[in-house]
Design a protein around this motif. Structure first.
Motif, short mmCIF file in Angstrom:
data_model
loop_
_atom_site.label_atom_id
_atom_site.label_comp_id
_atom_site.label_asym_id
_atom_site.label_seq_id
_atom_site.Cartn_x
_atom_site.Cartn_y
_atom_site.Cartn_z
N UNK A 191 0.94 -1.18 0.09
CA UNK A 191 0.01 0.04 -0.05
C UNK A 191 0.93 1.14 0.00
N UNK A 192 1.89 1.14 0.59
CA UNK A 192 2.88 2.43 0.91
C UNK A 192 3.45 2.65 -0.56
N UNK A 193 3.81 1.67 -1.32
CA UNK A 193 4.37 1.64 -2.79
C UNK A 193 3.13 2.38 -3.50
N UNK A 194 1.94 1.89 -3.43
CA UNK A 194 0.77 2.04 -4.14
C UNK A 194 0.34 3.60 -4.16
N UNK A 195 0.30 4.06 -2.79
CA UNK A 195 -0.09 5.25 -2.71
C UNK A 195 0.81 6.60 -2.93
N UNK A 196 0.58 7.73 -3.48
CA UNK A 196 1.54 8.63 -3.79
C UNK A 196 2.11 9.36 -2.45
N UNK A 197 3.48 9.37 -2.57
CA UNK A 197 3.94 9.67 -1.28
C UNK A 197 3.98 11.15 -0.81
N UNK A 198 3.30 12.11 -1.87
CA UNK A 198 3.16 13.56 -1.49
C UNK A 198 1.90 13.58 -1.06
N UNK A 199 1.00 12.62 -0.92
CA UNK A 199 -0.30 12.46 -0.17
C UNK A 199 -0.56 11.57 1.05
N UNK A 200 0.33 10.50 1.13
CA UNK A 200 0.47 9.67 2.22
C UNK A 200 1.64 9.53 2.61
N UNK A 201 1.53 9.39 4.06
CA UNK A 201 3.06 8.96 4.78
C UNK A 201 2.54 7.73 5.65
N UNK A 202 3.61 7.03 5.80
CA UNK A 202 3.54 5.86 6.91
C UNK A 202 4.12 6.61 8.07
N UNK A 203 3.55 6.36 9.23
CA UNK A 203 3.91 6.92 10.43
C UNK A 203 4.21 6.07 11.57
N UNK A 204 3.96 4.80 11.37
CA UNK A 204 3.91 3.60 12.07
C UNK A 204 3.99 2.24 11.65
N UNK A 205 4.48 1.20 12.07
CA UNK A 205 4.51 0.08 11.02
C UNK A 205 3.22 -0.74 10.97
N UNK A 206 2.20 -0.06 11.63
CA UNK A 206 1.01 -0.62 11.18
C UNK A 206 0.01 0.57 10.58
#
Length: 248
Positions: A191-206
């Motif tokens: 999901x992290x690779x699929x979602x645009x990085x300028x709009x989404x950010x991983x903030x936790x392992x979950x």
């Protein structure tokens, strides 16, 4: 555009029906039919095959084993799979090898055509992306993604995603428009690779959060609506960098 296809099934009647359906579909081109998955693999390795329609339960090499071999190829031109089988219990395994669809026997031509159309759309999008990369034209920012939900691909608008949560072998996608999340068989990394990085950010392992939908931040806790999500130490630096740009 026509997709080169092979049909693979050890049952003669099932192979005949599968071949017939492929041949009567205008955008598919049947270039091989096999009752043995090992022979099919040899043919696929020597020819340009975009799509394989195949059974799962076969002698010597099963359809699932063949799918794992094909899925392990690193090139972007790897053959994609549509399973056609009587065994529904393999559906989850099918999604793990990124099968484009899963037809349960007995299936109608309408069922087959729906699956084939989905595959055509996939390859059409791949071709468009490749063309844009070759010509140097910037692709328009995506407005939606497709997620595997049970036996189908579901279109999800990016602006509707509040946050994504890891859940065992699945992810829960929490949407602003629905009271309950949708459950998709994929990993948070995918999901992290699929979602645009300028709009989404991983903030936790979950957790992955939609940056536009953050309502407030207190210490290391993000609030999106009524939901509170912790920022873990491993992702704190990147999030603080984002926050510093947000405050300027």
């Amino acid at each position: 555009m026509k997709l080169n296809c092979v049909a693979i099934d050890d049952e003669p009647l099932a192979l005949e029906l599968l071949s017939k359906f492929i041949e009567q579909t205008a955008f598919l081109n049947l270039i091989g039919r096999f009752s043995n998955a090992i022979e099919a693999l040899g043919f696929i390795n020597q020819n340009e095959v975009q799509l394989a329609f195949m059974d799962i339960q076969m002698p010597d090499l099963s359809g699932m084993e063949l799918a794992r071999v094909l899925d392990g190829k690193k090139n972007s031109e790897k053959t994609r799979i549509i399973f056609a089988t009587a065994y529904h219990q393999f559906a989850i395994e099918g999604y793990k090898v990124e099968a484009l669809d899963y037809l349960l026997k007995p299936y109608s031509y309408e069922d087959f055509l729906n699956a084939a159309t989905k595959a055509f759309s996939y390859f059409e999008k791949q071709a468009q992306t490749k063309s844009e990369a070759t010509t140097g034209i910037d692709a328009a920012a995506p407005e939606y993604i497709f997620l595997k939900v049970e036996y189908q691909l579901v279109k999800v608008m990016l602006k509707d995603i509040g946050y994504v949560e890891a859940y065992k072998d699945y992810v829960k996608v929490h949407l602003l428009s629905k009271p309950n999340p949708i459950l998709s068989l994929t990993s948070l990394k995918s999901m992290e690779e699929l979602l645009p990085s300028d709009k989404f950010m991983r903030v936790h392992r979950s957790y992955i959060v939609a940056l536009d939908h953050i309502d407030s931040v207190s210490k290391n806790v993000i609030q999106i609506g009524k939901n509170h999500i912790s920022v873990s130490d491993n992702y704190k630096e990147a999030f603080l960098e984002f926050m510093s740009r947000w405050m300027n």
